[in-house]
Design a protein around this motif. Sequence first.
Motif, PDB file in Angstrom:
ATOM      1  N   ILE A  75       0.825  -1.202   0.000  1.00  0.00           N
ATOM      2  CA  ILE A  75       0.000   0.000   0.000  1.00  0.00           C
ATOM      3  C   ILE A  75       0.862   1.255   0.000  1.00  0.00           C
ATOM      4  O   ILE A  75       0.415   2.337   0.347  1.00  0.00           O
ATOM      5  N   GLY A  76       2.123   1.112  -0.393  1.00  0.00           N
ATOM      6  CA  GLY A  76       2.993   2.279  -0.553  1.00  0.00           C
ATOM      7  C   GLY A  76       3.483   2.859   0.758  1.00  0.00           C
ATOM      8  O   GLY A  76       3.886   4.003   0.813  1.00  0.00           O
ATOM      9  N   PHE A  77       3.437   2.079   1.840  1.00  0.00           N
ATOM     10  CA  PHE A  77       3.879   2.562   3.138  1.00  0.00           C
ATOM     11  C   PHE A  77       5.233   1.929   3.436  1.00  0.00           C
ATOM     12  O   PHE A  77       5.355   1.041   4.269  1.00  0.00           O
ATOM     13  N   ASP A 100      -6.457  -1.846  -4.947  1.00  0.00           N
ATOM     14  CA  ASP A 100      -6.575  -2.787  -3.832  1.00  0.00           C
ATOM     15  C   ASP A 100      -5.993  -4.154  -4.169  1.00  0.00           C
ATOM     16  O   ASP A 100      -5.795  -4.976  -3.287  1.00  0.00           O
ATOM     17  N   GLY A 131      -4.086   0.932  14.821  1.00  0.00           N
ATOM     18  CA  GLY A 131      -5.337   1.503  15.284  1.00  0.00           C
ATOM     19  C   GLY A 131      -5.418   3.000  15.105  1.00  0.00           C
ATOM     20  O   GLY A 131      -6.476   3.585  15.288  1.00  0.00           O
ATOM     21  N   GLU A 132      -4.273   3.643  14.779  1.00  0.00           N
ATOM     22  CA  GLU A 132      -4.268   5.110  14.807  1.00  0.00           C
ATOM     23  C   GLU A 132      -4.026   5.769  13.466  1.00  0.00           C
ATOM     24  O   GLU A 132      -4.435   6.908  13.266  1.00  0.00           O
ATOM     25  N   GLU A 133      -3.315   5.100  12.563  1.00  0.00           N
ATOM     26  CA  GLU A 133      -2.916   5.778  11.333  1.00  0.00           C
ATOM     27  C   GLU A 133      -4.052   5.731  10.311  1.00  0.00           C
ATOM     28  O   GLU A 133      -4.354   4.671   9.770  1.00  0.00           O
ATOM     29  N   PRO A 134      -4.706   6.873  10.047  1.00  0.00           N
ATOM     30  CA  PRO A 134      -5.887   6.832   9.180  1.00  0.00           C
ATOM     31  C   PRO A 134      -5.587   6.398   7.740  1.00  0.00           C
ATOM     32  O   PRO A 134      -6.429   5.736   7.126  1.00  0.00           O
ATOM     33  N   THR A 135      -4.405   6.786   7.204  1.00  0.00           N
ATOM     34  CA  THR A 135      -4.147   6.375   5.821  1.00  0.00           C
ATOM     35  C   THR A 135      -4.073   4.855   5.733  1.00  0.00           C
ATOM     36  O   THR A 135      -4.534   4.249   4.764  1.00  0.00           O
ATOM     37  N   LEU A 136      -3.519   4.250   6.788  1.00  0.00           N
ATOM     38  CA  LEU A 136      -3.411   2.786   6.814  1.00  0.00           C
ATOM     39  C   LEU A 136      -4.801   2.162   6.944  1.00  0.00           C
ATOM     40  O   LEU A 136      -5.170   1.256   6.192  1.00  0.00           O
ATOM     41  N   ILE A 137      -5.581   2.686   7.882  1.00  0.00           N
ATOM     42  CA  ILE A 137      -6.910   2.114   8.127  1.00  0.00           C
ATOM     43  C   ILE A 137      -7.784   2.264   6.888  1.00  0.00           C
ATOM     44  O   ILE A 137      -8.475   1.327   6.477  1.00  0.00           O
ATOM     45  N   ASN A 138      -7.715   3.451   6.257  1.00  0.00           N
ATOM     46  CA  ASN A 138      -8.555   3.667   5.074  1.00  0.00           C
ATOM     47  C   ASN A 138      -8.189   2.763   3.913  1.00  0.00           C
ATOM     48  O   ASN A 138      -9.039   2.416   3.103  1.00  0.00           O
ATOM     49  N   ARG A 139      -6.897   2.431   3.821  1.00  0.00           N
ATOM     50  CA  ARG A 139      -6.497   1.555   2.721  1.00  0.00           C
ATOM     51  C   ARG A 139      -6.874   0.102   2.982  1.00  0.00           C
ATOM     52  O   ARG A 139      -6.987  -0.697   2.054  1.00  0.00           O
ATOM     53  N   ILE A 147      -0.123   1.636  16.030  1.00  0.00           N
ATOM     54  CA  ILE A 147      -0.131   2.297  14.718  1.00  0.00           C
ATOM     55  C   ILE A 147      -1.324   1.810  13.894  1.00  0.00           C
ATOM     56  O   ILE A 147      -2.041   2.597  13.279  1.00  0.00           O
ATOM     57  N   TYR A 205       3.223  -1.503  16.867  1.00  0.00           N
ATOM     58  CA  TYR A 205       2.542  -1.681  15.572  1.00  0.00           C
ATOM     59  C   TYR A 205       1.041  -1.821  15.761  1.00  0.00           C
ATOM     60  O   TYR A 205       0.262  -1.380  14.918  1.00  0.00           O
TER      61      TYR A 205
END
Lengths: 130, 313, 405
Positions: free
Chosen positions: C121-123, C346, C190-198, C188, C185
């Motif tokens: 996901i580019g992270f 995705d 639970g908190e990083e919105p870009t991660l959760i949204n992806r 993270i 981790y």
Amino acid sequence: MIWPGAMIRQLLSSLTKKPATVNYPADKSGMPKGFRGKLKFDASKCIGCKMCMKDCPTGAIVIRQVGEKKFEADLDLGKCIYCGQCVDSCLKKALGLTSEFELAQLDPKKLKITLTDGPSIAGNKESSGE
Amino acid sequence: MLMPIFNILIFPGLLFLFFFSLAAEFFDRKLGARLQNRVGPPWFQPLADFIKLLGKEDIIPEEADNRVFKLMPVFALTSVSCAFFYIPLWGKNALYSFNGDVVVVLYLLTVPILTYFLGGWYSRSVFSMIGAVRSLTQLFAYEVPLFMTILAAALLADTWSLSKMAAFYSAHPGYWVFNILGFVIAQITLLGKLEKVPFDIPEAETEIVAGSFTEYSGRLLALFRLSINIEMVVGISLLAAVFMPWWLDAGPIAGFIIYVLKVAALISLVSLLRSLFARLRLDQMINLCWRVFAPLAFLQVIINLILKGALFK
Amino acid sequence: MHNTGDVKVPIGPQHPALKEPESFLLTLRGEKITAASVKIGYNHRGIEKACEGRTYIQDLYLIERICGICSHSHSTAFAQAVEEIAGIEIPARAKYIRTIVAELERVHSHLLWLGVAGHEIGFDTLLMYTWRDREVVMDILAQLTGNRVNYGMNTIGGVRRDIKAEQIPQVLKGVDTLEERTKYYIKIAGEEPTLINRLSKVGMLSYEDAIRMGAVGPTARASGVQRDVRKDDPYAAYADIDFKVITHNTCDVYGRTIVRVLELMESFQIIRQLLAKLPEGPISVRAPRKIPVGEAVSRYEAPRGEDLHYVRANGTDKPDRVKVRAPTLANVQAVALMLEDRYLADMPIVVAAIDPCFSCTDRLVSINYVDHNSKNTFEWEKIHRDSIEWYKKRGIDFAKLNKTF
């Protein structure tokens, strides 16, 4: 509301930390004790039972008789998978492991080495050209 | 007669820009690596990459349109380099300026995206075409807030010339504070223009290989990469000129150092932002730009309009 | 991208998103995937067949190389099957050591997965951090077993290396470090919105579909299916150990991530329990070289899910048939389902979310059997004979295999 950028603290703190990368060719501390590296062969103990040959998964080792109760081991480093099964199979503990792992060669012929007498790392002659 | 030629070709023109952009790439890569607790490349790596690519064979796909395929990297390089001359770097004056150069610079910075689109589209490979279309789709999303924030700053200064804007903001110290919101939005949307994480959707490696550049190789790819680097420097110089109009009277040498520091600070921000996020999906990116950044940029325009009315009756 | 026609995008056999050659053909309308097909078979290595020509001891090392990540899983499953046929009861200490290595392997596999997921996901920052931390467990494994990946820890009848008392504090120290990092981790995630949204609502696999497609491992558990061989059919030392089966009910990639990171936490406490309870005694028993006639199926919960080995012995020192069902084969069927109606963006993470290991999975069935007298049934003996003949014609004689190496 949760804010983007949860890792920011960790990122900024890495700026002051030393990089995790191991500076490999200069720092060779990577391999622990008991690492399965190149084989060593103690010809004085070998009785020529060839159990190692029988159990070797890839046929990398060949025991040759060179004289009365004298044996040499031909090892193909390209075939050897460094599992150490031959060491386990050896009845007389003539085979052992060293932690030498930099065994790559440009010339494939140099991968075929002969382990001669001596408990020290055998076959040095061939692999010292690296 | 000789001076303009020297200015254009050597300093602060093409040759300077070439090395400066490579230095910028190195700084970005090194800082990104350090943020990720890695060692990062040695200082000459961008130059070495460039020279290596120059020495490689150019492969042009049989189905690609030969002329467009070859021309696009040159177009991209030319347009970004041209934009550089209109931006005041150190001091209040750009190399060239006229009333309306803000718009010209913004458009010159859009041209490379169009070249990515055309280059990718005429490569005729599936990945290039998807990348090309993504580039263009993304363009429509970030361009509006980016333009609005810069135009808002221009509005407050009541001029369409970057040099005059610089003069205005240094004559009225402290006015840059009003543009902070715009600066934040411009910095984030600039990542979209530079196609960096979280907006590297057009060249998302794990999805579409390298997007528009999938079929490019050798010298043509080197030119494209160079133009991306120069675009980063030009885009950041633009942001520095518009939103950081500080110490513009420092004289040539001190001014140059201040300029480099400003660029370094903004590149650091780019590196930090691109290490901090996961890549967005195209629909998320468009939503974000239109629903969040565009209204905020519009708010900035309104703030500046009101301020202008209040401050200069 | 809204052109009228559908675009067919080949992801693979060679593609940066895939670490191994495999082919996914996606039909795209705009950015949306309208149809997806999975074609496996690019990475067939013929390991099952090769096992028939080698002795059981040699097979252990070959089986171990089915997968570079879950190597211990495969060799343990194979050794368990052979031990069952031969009627060998391995010592308790060997069972514990096998389990410790198995859990350490799960830790390294899940950390690896977390990094790969980040990359897809580019992270890349997540990739760099998790892989840096993974080095801790790799070092522990290298210290305990002598190798970083193919540990060579198992032998028929036990394990080959003992865990020395002085190694235990080092292992525990490493586990503590890893636990602290894993907690980070989890935070993270639970908190990083870009991660959760992806990750949220991506690659949906409902409970019913997970059962219907036969999903295993974290893929199934993230759909709320309580399926874990360690609990359902305890092997090695798992019966003595207290642990939870982690499930999640979001049925998406985010759930699979959460299941994996929470499983890491379980693994840490399993390792601590095992090291605390480690019984004294020998680490192996002598196993006969010739395994008596018989057959056995062995199940094992690999990091990616249930791994199944079938071994049939014919009384010689070589197996008659070895059959491996790697977890990816069970999960790969669900991928096409998960991809439909999703975005192209995705695709990499949906495929990565089952933690695919394609070379473990690939198999080949190619039978051209034209005999009009028979009723279309293939006798095992005949296929076996035919295959030997087929190879003989091409100059490969399995009978002489060991000598002609």
